[in-house]
Design a protein around this motif. Sequence first.
Motif, mmCIF file in Angstrom:
data_model
loop_
_atom_site.group_PDB
_atom_site.id
_atom_site.type_symbol
_atom_site.label_atom_id
_atom_site.label_comp_id
_atom_site.label_asym_id
_atom_site.label_seq_id
_atom_site.Cartn_x
_atom_site.Cartn_y
_atom_site.Cartn_z
ATOM 1 N N PRO A 82 84.289 -15.895 13.264
ATOM 2 C CA PRO A 82 84.989 -14.648 13.837
ATOM 3 C C PRO A 82 83.755 -14.370 15.228
ATOM 4 O O PRO A 82 82.326 -15.216 14.637
ATOM 5 C CB PRO A 82 84.511 -13.523 12.310
ATOM 6 C CG PRO A 82 83.418 -14.794 11.685
ATOM 7 C CD PRO A 82 83.921 -15.920 11.809
ATOM 8 N N SER A 83 84.037 -13.596 15.938
ATOM 9 C CA SER A 83 83.162 -13.509 17.426
ATOM 10 C C SER A 83 84.314 -12.421 17.861
ATOM 11 O O SER A 83 85.274 -12.563 18.447
ATOM 12 C CB SER A 83 83.235 -14.438 17.723
ATOM 13 O OG SER A 83 84.158 -15.160 18.515
ATOM 14 N N PRO A 84 83.052 -11.816 19.168
ATOM 15 C CA PRO A 84 84.369 -10.671 19.910
ATOM 16 C C PRO A 84 84.937 -11.889 20.731
ATOM 17 O O PRO A 84 86.109 -10.926 20.687
ATOM 18 C CB PRO A 84 82.911 -9.841 19.904
ATOM 19 C CG PRO A 84 81.917 -10.037 19.069
ATOM 20 C CD PRO A 84 81.812 -11.797 18.886
ATOM 21 N N ARG A 85 84.775 -12.855 21.092
ATOM 22 C CA ARG A 85 84.894 -13.614 21.933
ATOM 23 C C ARG A 85 86.838 -14.005 21.625
ATOM 24 O O ARG A 85 87.615 -14.451 21.891
ATOM 25 C CB ARG A 85 84.996 -15.198 22.297
ATOM 26 C CG ARG A 85 85.098 -15.836 23.365
ATOM 27 C CD ARG A 85 84.466 -16.921 24.120
ATOM 28 N NE ARG A 85 84.653 -18.004 24.686
ATOM 29 C CZ ARG A 85 85.987 -18.279 24.606
ATOM 30 N NH1 ARG A 85 87.098 -18.823 23.469
ATOM 31 N NH2 ARG A 85 87.133 -19.322 25.302
ATOM 32 N N ASN A 86 86.416 -14.666 20.243
ATOM 33 C CA ASN A 86 87.994 -14.793 19.267
ATOM 34 C C ASN A 86 88.629 -14.062 19.214
ATOM 35 O O ASN A 86 89.947 -14.142 19.531
ATOM 36 C CB ASN A 86 87.636 -15.552 17.980
ATOM 37 C CG ASN A 86 86.839 -17.399 18.371
ATOM 38 O OD1 ASN A 86 87.098 -17.849 19.496
ATOM 39 N ND2 ASN A 86 86.265 -17.880 17.594
ATOM 40 N N GLU A 88 89.307 -11.451 20.881
ATOM 41 C CA GLU A 88 89.581 -10.674 22.488
ATOM 42 C C GLU A 88 90.645 -12.007 22.953
ATOM 43 O O GLU A 88 91.598 -11.458 23.445
ATOM 44 C CB GLU A 88 88.443 -10.598 23.366
ATOM 45 C CG GLU A 88 87.550 -9.902 23.626
ATOM 46 C CD GLU A 88 86.360 -9.656 24.519
ATOM 47 O OE1 GLU A 88 86.386 -11.061 24.966
ATOM 48 O OE2 GLU A 88 85.229 -9.105 24.186
ATOM 49 N N TRP A 89 90.580 -12.947 22.705
ATOM 50 C CA TRP A 89 91.211 -14.181 22.805
ATOM 51 C C TRP A 89 92.677 -14.067 21.579
ATOM 52 O O TRP A 89 93.764 -13.854 23.017
ATOM 53 C CB TRP A 89 90.743 -15.961 22.407
ATOM 54 C CG TRP A 89 91.167 -16.565 22.905
ATOM 55 C CD1 TRP A 89 92.307 -17.350 24.036
ATOM 56 C CD2 TRP A 89 92.595 -17.843 22.143
ATOM 57 N NE1 TRP A 89 92.879 -17.749 23.873
ATOM 58 C CE2 TRP A 89 93.492 -18.372 23.078
ATOM 59 C CE3 TRP A 89 93.460 -17.011 20.382
ATOM 60 C CZ2 TRP A 89 93.805 -19.102 22.403
ATOM 61 C CZ3 TRP A 89 93.862 -17.800 19.888
ATOM 62 C CH2 TRP A 89 94.643 -19.062 20.579
ATOM 63 N N LYS A 90 92.743 -13.970 20.946
ATOM 64 C CA LYS A 90 93.947 -13.357 19.866
ATOM 65 C C LYS A 90 94.671 -12.206 20.936
ATOM 66 O O LYS A 90 95.815 -12.396 21.263
ATOM 67 C CB LYS A 90 93.349 -12.896 18.494
ATOM 68 C CG LYS A 90 93.402 -14.233 17.816
ATOM 69 C CD LYS A 90 92.815 -13.925 16.654
ATOM 70 C CE LYS A 90 92.905 -14.797 15.436
ATOM 71 N NZ LYS A 90 92.466 -14.538 14.158
ATOM 72 N N ALA A 91 93.311 -10.806 21.231
ATOM 73 C CA ALA A 91 94.085 -10.397 21.876
ATOM 74 C C ALA A 91 95.279 -10.718 23.139
ATOM 75 O O ALA A 91 96.297 -9.819 23.685
ATOM 76 C CB ALA A 91 93.322 -8.578 21.404
ATOM 77 N N ALA A 92 94.487 -10.808 24.345
ATOM 78 C CA ALA A 92 94.876 -11.262 25.365
ATOM 79 C C ALA A 92 95.773 -12.133 25.021
ATOM 80 O O ALA A 92 97.253 -12.764 25.605
ATOM 81 C CB ALA A 92 94.112 -12.091 26.299
ATOM 82 N N VAL A 93 96.351 -13.168 23.422
ATOM 83 C CA VAL A 93 97.533 -13.902 23.711
ATOM 84 C C VAL A 93 98.532 -13.037 23.156
ATOM 85 O O VAL A 93 99.820 -13.618 23.759
ATOM 86 C CB VAL A 93 96.738 -14.908 22.722
ATOM 87 C CG1 VAL A 93 98.941 -16.128 21.878
ATOM 88 C CG2 VAL A 93 96.183 -15.884 22.723
#
Length: 109
Positions: A82-86, A88-93
Amino acid sequence: RVDWVNGEWQVVKLTDLEDMLYWDPAWDLMNIRYPAFGEDLSPALWAAFKEGYGDLPGEKRLKLYMLMQRLDAAMGNYMEPPSPRNAEWKAAVWEAFPALLDEVAAMKE
């Protein structure tokens, strides 16, 4: 599952990834080119990899597998830290998914 249908690669069945993908080298190559929760390999690095690898599956086949991988990851089926970067990646996908579908549908192979 990705199969050759009517002269092109198509996703023909969605099933548990772990049950069927690991035998296909195109799955491994896709994860090198388009890693989940990471940055895609730069064009220069991918070109260098291809030069040393030999025959590669077509880009459409890799992108079809990428669509399956990204959908699976975005739905929470991976155990990424769990991380903010991950997040954000999911949201971008999710945001990019319709355009990726259109891009792959327009590809010829």
